[in-house]
Design an enzyme around this catalytic site. Sequence first.
Site, mmCIF file in Angstrom:
data_model
loop_
_atom_site.group_PDB
_atom_site.id
_atom_site.type_symbol
_atom_site.label_atom_id
_atom_site.label_comp_id
_atom_site.label_asym_id
_atom_site.label_seq_id
_atom_site.Cartn_x
_atom_site.Cartn_y
_atom_site.Cartn_z
ATOM 1 N N THR A 191 2.220 6.900 1.612
ATOM 2 C CA THR A 191 3.117 7.869 2.250
ATOM 3 C C THR A 191 4.336 8.170 1.391
ATOM 4 O O THR A 191 4.919 7.272 0.771
ATOM 5 C CB THR A 191 3.571 7.337 3.619
ATOM 6 O OG1 THR A 191 2.412 7.134 4.435
ATOM 7 C CG2 THR A 191 4.504 8.312 4.307
ATOM 8 N N GLU A 241 -1.449 4.550 9.753
ATOM 9 C CA GLU A 241 -2.904 4.685 9.679
ATOM 10 C C GLU A 241 -3.406 5.959 10.348
ATOM 11 O O GLU A 241 -4.495 5.993 10.914
ATOM 12 C CB GLU A 241 -3.598 3.459 10.286
ATOM 13 C CG GLU A 241 -3.583 2.258 9.372
ATOM 14 C CD GLU A 241 -4.109 2.574 7.986
ATOM 15 O OE1 GLU A 241 -5.273 2.956 7.859
ATOM 16 O OE2 GLU A 241 -3.335 2.464 7.017
ATOM 17 N N TYR A 300 0.860 -1.183 0.000
ATOM 18 C CA TYR A 300 0.000 0.000 0.000
ATOM 19 C C TYR A 300 0.893 1.229 0.000
ATOM 20 O O TYR A 300 1.376 1.658 1.044
ATOM 21 C CB TYR A 300 -0.886 -0.047 1.239
ATOM 22 C CG TYR A 300 -1.994 0.972 1.319
ATOM 23 C CD1 TYR A 300 -3.227 0.725 0.734
ATOM 24 C CD2 TYR A 300 -1.829 2.163 2.025
ATOM 25 C CE1 TYR A 300 -4.264 1.641 0.850
ATOM 26 C CE2 TYR A 300 -2.851 3.085 2.139
ATOM 27 C CZ TYR A 300 -4.074 2.817 1.550
ATOM 28 O OH TYR A 300 -5.095 3.715 1.658
ATOM 29 N N SER A 358 0.606 12.454 6.692
ATOM 30 C CA SER A 358 -0.795 12.665 7.069
ATOM 31 C C SER A 358 -1.547 13.517 6.043
ATOM 32 O O SER A 358 -2.748 13.320 5.825
ATOM 33 C CB SER A 358 -0.869 13.330 8.450
ATOM 34 O OG SER A 358 -0.290 12.510 9.436
#
Length: 732
Positions: free
Chosen positions: A205, A491, A202, A211
């Site tokens: 980032t 996350e 995944y 974020s």
Amino acid sequence: MCYGFVACSCLHKATLALRCQETRSTSGGGEERRGEERTSGCTHARTHAFGALWSCHLRCQSFFQFAVMAVDHLSGERATAQFDVEVMKVYLAGGQREHEIATRMAQLVASDPIFSKEDRVRLARKDLYKASIRKAGHAWKTILEKGLSEEESMKLRHFVDEPTFTDLHWGMFIPAIKGQGTEEQQHKWLSLAYKMSIIGCYAQTELGHGSNVQGLETTATFDPATDEFVMHSPTLTSTKWWPGGLGKASTHALVYARLITDNKDHGIHAFIVQIRSLEDHVPLPNVTVGDIGVKFGNGGYNTMDNGFLRFDHVRIPRENMLMRLATVTKDGKYERSDKPRQLGYGAMVFVRQGIVIDASNYLSRAVTIAVRYSAVRRQFGNKDEPGELQVIEYRTQQSKLFPLLATAYAYRAVGFWMKWLYADVMERLKNNDFSTLPEVHACTAGLKSIATSVTADGIEECRKLCGGHGYLCASGLPELYAVYVPACTYEGDNTILLLQVARFLLKTLSQIGKVKPVGTAAYLGNVKQLSTQNCKVSQGHEWSNPSILLEAFEARSARQAAAVALRLARGSGSEADFQENTPELVESARAHCQLIVVSKFIEHLQTETIPEGIKEQLMLMCNTYALSQIVENAGDFLATGYLTGKQIALAKDELKHLFDKIRPNAVALVDAFDHTDDYLGSALGRYDGDVYTHLYKGAFKESLNDTVVVDGYEEYLKPLLTQNLWGPQSKL
């Protein structure tokens, strides 16, 4: 066989060897040895002989193991338990079936030497990673050979207890395709992913953005001439950085990039990009990929190949864009799907409920180690009583340890509720009911934040509660902390998540009178009453009343949220005002999330069918968690005016009373988590409490103890000790 004879025989032979070497080094056969040559000869002779003695000592460890009878040092603690531990094990596992599956999978892993983690903290990074991918491959082989179900497979990987690329493959890559892919895309990619014919990660980032997802810089520019997207990393900071499994294992990456068609930026979308050959695993042309380097702690998260990834105009088929929520046609036209974007929330709730359940698991492991060791360890004592006291008897130890024990139970109860919440969300999404999504997003974000922060801090607190031995890797606590602490960041950064909760609370308060608050925010509909009526507790035992505890947390949260909302309302309403008040907003959000934990624990005990044999202990855990939070956050309750100093003092006294009730049950309460010795991996947290034998035995596994004289003595230590720093043998 007489093990005593073997030990004495080995020792005798080694002693004779030492004496023989000493005789040879001093007699010289009639020829005098002088200076450096003689000294060197003596040293090497004595070193060889001491080595024989040392090897004898190591070989004879088996004798000492047989000589010591197996003793359960904690049997006395277990005899004082006031509840049925086996019933509690079933409850904490989520049911009889779940408990049986967990037991079988734990035994399966413990009995397979390939899954051993005994020397993990001593391995170099390359060896550590190679062992990790071997375990992952062996786990998959075991799953196929034994025909394990999906639930059994998840438990098997759970007990292997090692972060690896499969975590991201099953936990992020596959759920994302399910949530964002069309039926055709799911059929194509999931059929490969489920067989592990491809390995996915995944990749969201970046080096310069975490974020702030909307700030991602990787681009996916559509080329209508070839019906392809061109993936590109235009800047250094656009390098994908941190995705687990990306560094060395993954063949495909779910890449989040800026979708550009006709020179127009349509924001962040997901694309499946093959990054390595399926024939020889070599990175594909114009793909730069690798591991970002060693991370915090021995072992720890270093079994995971967190990676970096750059694209230099890499082309992928148009169909590799996940198109459930938006599509790009062959001529480059961007179209929104008629399916609501909120459908992606299901995967988010799934991941976050898993994180909260993991928090309970990791914290329970640390608490199990600390409670058992505190019951074994003895220090000081009372002048009026002979012998030393168990450390667990000290009130200071209890005041730090027992609230963490209660917190592990509280998070388990909240985890049960979050499983229900996930099922409820998925059912609502099927019916296009999105009414609860804002509240669900806020509560899952907040619970992820506080559960991971408290757990990380709790593991470290347990390490300190185990004194000096807790700092040893043999305690299991340093690695446990190193493995868990990234959860505070992945996350969603925990502070950012709490600010999202705060925005939700502000919006909810602004709509009072127009929109009725629902779910975990329903109490805000009663904000006026909660803001004016204060606590009426006058005796300590009243603090064990669930309704009194619940109202205290509701009043504190409502008052803090209303106060910061009022402060912002008096300002300019700008983002700068919001940023200026972020500390208060974070505290308000944290209070709301602690209320959720308390309310869901109380609700769970009042509505679920729980065997009477364990209900009293669960209520004890619930009250201990709630009261410990009141005492820990006394400043908030006093500042809001809901509690008085006297009521806080009564809460402290009642908490001590609860500690007295926990004390005879403490070891049994951690036994109920059902962590095997293999899974705990801790000399301090052993079920039998035989701490010191295993600490001592473990020291002989240290590679520095392979020889009696350390490698480097001749070059570095000897010149220092002999004051011959400039001699021919010195390497200084």
